[in-house]
Design a protein around this motif. Structure first.
Motif, short mmCIF file in Angstrom:
data_model
loop_
_atom_site.label_atom_id
_atom_site.label_comp_id
_atom_site.label_asym_id
_atom_site.label_seq_id
_atom_site.Cartn_x
_atom_site.Cartn_y
_atom_site.Cartn_z
N ASP A 24 6.52 10.02 -2.07
CA ASP A 24 6.00 8.66 -2.34
C ASP A 24 6.59 7.61 -1.21
O ASP A 24 7.63 7.56 -1.20
CB ASP A 24 5.86 8.17 -3.68
CG ASP A 24 4.80 7.16 -3.79
OD1 ASP A 24 3.76 6.87 -3.03
OD2 ASP A 24 4.63 6.94 -5.13
N VAL A 25 5.71 6.72 -0.73
CA VAL A 25 5.94 5.65 0.15
C VAL A 25 5.08 4.66 -0.20
O VAL A 25 4.06 4.70 -0.11
CB VAL A 25 5.99 6.15 1.74
CG1 VAL A 25 6.30 4.90 2.57
CG2 VAL A 25 6.83 7.36 1.91
N LEU A 26 6.00 3.56 -0.53
CA LEU A 26 5.11 2.24 -0.78
C LEU A 26 5.70 1.22 0.21
O LEU A 26 6.84 1.35 0.41
CB LEU A 26 5.70 1.99 -2.05
CG LEU A 26 4.95 0.46 -2.57
CD1 LEU A 26 3.30 0.48 -2.81
CD2 LEU A 26 5.29 -0.11 -4.05
N THR A 27 4.61 0.73 0.93
CA THR A 27 5.04 -0.33 2.03
C THR A 27 4.66 -1.55 1.61
O THR A 27 3.73 -1.96 1.02
CB THR A 27 4.36 0.19 3.27
OG1 THR A 27 2.81 0.45 3.01
CG2 THR A 27 4.82 1.50 3.68
N ALA A 28 5.08 -2.59 2.34
CA ALA A 28 4.91 -4.05 2.17
C ALA A 28 4.56 -4.38 3.44
O ALA A 28 5.09 -4.19 4.51
CB ALA A 28 6.19 -4.97 1.48
N TRP A 29 3.62 -5.38 3.71
CA TRP A 29 2.61 -5.61 4.99
C TRP A 29 2.34 -7.29 4.93
O TRP A 29 2.13 -7.65 3.90
CB TRP A 29 1.52 -4.88 5.18
CG TRP A 29 1.76 -3.52 5.51
CD1 TRP A 29 1.76 -2.63 4.29
CD2 TRP A 29 1.77 -2.73 6.51
NE1 TRP A 29 1.88 -1.26 4.81
CE2 TRP A 29 1.81 -1.33 6.06
CE3 TRP A 29 1.87 -2.86 7.92
CZ2 TRP A 29 2.00 -0.23 6.96
CZ3 TRP A 29 2.00 -2.14 8.68
CH2 TRP A 29 1.99 -0.65 8.28
N ILE A 79 9.19 10.49 6.38
CA ILE A 79 8.13 9.72 5.79
C ILE A 79 6.94 10.63 5.17
O ILE A 79 6.68 10.32 3.94
CB ILE A 79 7.89 8.80 6.61
CG1 ILE A 79 8.92 7.62 7.04
CG2 ILE A 79 6.67 7.69 5.95
CD1 ILE A 79 9.47 6.70 5.96
N SER A 80 6.27 11.32 5.99
CA SER A 80 5.23 12.00 5.70
C SER A 80 5.44 13.06 4.56
O SER A 80 4.52 13.33 3.91
CB SER A 80 4.50 12.41 6.97
OG SER A 80 5.29 13.80 7.42
N LEU A 131 9.87 -1.41 3.19
CA LEU A 131 9.32 -0.04 2.55
C LEU A 131 10.30 0.51 1.66
O LEU A 131 11.50 0.14 1.56
CB LEU A 131 9.52 0.78 3.97
CG LEU A 131 9.21 2.21 3.94
CD1 LEU A 131 8.55 2.88 5.16
CD2 LEU A 131 10.56 3.19 3.85
N ILE A 132 9.62 1.40 0.60
CA ILE A 132 10.61 2.16 -0.19
C ILE A 132 9.93 3.61 -0.36
O ILE A 132 8.86 3.76 -0.30
CB ILE A 132 10.33 1.60 -1.81
CG1 ILE A 132 11.71 2.45 -2.64
CG2 ILE A 132 9.14 1.67 -2.33
CD1 ILE A 132 11.82 1.69 -4.10
N LYS A 171 0.84 -1.14 0.01
CA LYS A 171 0.11 -0.13 0.00
C LYS A 171 0.91 1.35 0.10
O LYS A 171 2.05 1.43 0.54
CB LYS A 171 -0.92 0.03 1.09
CG LYS A 171 -0.61 -0.38 2.45
CD LYS A 171 -1.81 -0.32 3.66
CE LYS A 171 -1.16 -0.72 4.96
NZ LYS A 171 -2.19 -0.75 5.74
N HIS A 172 0.43 2.18 -0.47
CA HIS A 172 1.08 3.62 -0.69
C HIS A 172 0.73 4.25 0.71
O HIS A 172 -0.68 4.39 0.98
CB HIS A 172 0.51 4.48 -1.77
CG HIS A 172 1.25 3.99 -3.26
ND1 HIS A 172 2.47 4.58 -3.33
CD2 HIS A 172 0.67 3.20 -4.11
CE1 HIS A 172 2.59 3.98 -4.63
NE2 HIS A 172 1.56 3.34 -4.96
N GLU A 173 1.43 4.20 1.82
CA GLU A 173 1.04 4.59 2.91
C GLU A 173 2.12 5.61 3.79
O GLU A 173 3.55 5.29 3.75
CB GLU A 173 0.91 3.42 3.85
CG GLU A 173 0.56 3.36 5.32
CD GLU A 173 -0.66 4.10 5.64
OE1 GLU A 173 -0.73 5.43 6.31
OE2 GLU A 173 -1.57 3.58 4.91
#
Length: 136
Positions: free
Chosen positions: A44-49, A39-40, A57-58, A6-8
């Motif tokens: 862009d921030v794409l995360t893996a969960w 981060i905020s 995270l990238i 998700k983009h988070e």
């Protein structure tokens, strides 16, 4: 493993601290408020969960039109070598395919060099570019 992306940017500080400490990026966790703000404020921030656990995270900064700087890409040690970093990288590269310059700096290591080269990056020591950095 129940992996989803998700983009988070609104990530709990405890999750960020665990991820950055796990990969020994302690310089980032010395000031957790600054990390959360960085981060905020990223482009862009794409995360893996894996379920509710942040496993990767990238984070990219730049204008998204002419320059894209890949600031962070990190995966929890227990999840490394499963293709997660490649998926994060490819998702970002595809989203910003139109950006002319995509840049990153990283420490020299054979596996690191291989990862970036397989994702289409060329080391400045091997190409036509020169890179300069000032790190505090």
């Amino acid at each position: 493993m129940n992996l989803h992306f998700k983009h988070e940017k609104n990530i709990q500080i405890e999750q960020l601290e665990k991820l950055y400490n796990d990969v020994q990026w302690y310089a980032y966790t010395q000031d957790l408020a600054a990390l959360q703000q960085a981060i905020s404020q990223s482009l862009d921030v794409l995360t893996a969960w894996d379920g509710e656990e942040l496993v990767g995270l990238i984070r990219v900064v730049g204008d998204g039109l002419t320059i894209l700087y890949i600031q962070d890409i990190l995966i929890l040690n227990d999840y490394q070598n499963q293709g997660i970093a490649t998926q994060l990288m490819q998702w970002i590269l595809q989203k910003y395919h139109h950006v002319r310059q995509k840049v990153l700096l990283t420490e020299e290591a054979a596996d690191v060099r291989h990862f970036y080269e397989k994702n289409g990056f060329e080391s400045c020591d091997q190409g036509l570019l020169v890179a300069f950095a000032q790190v505090r």
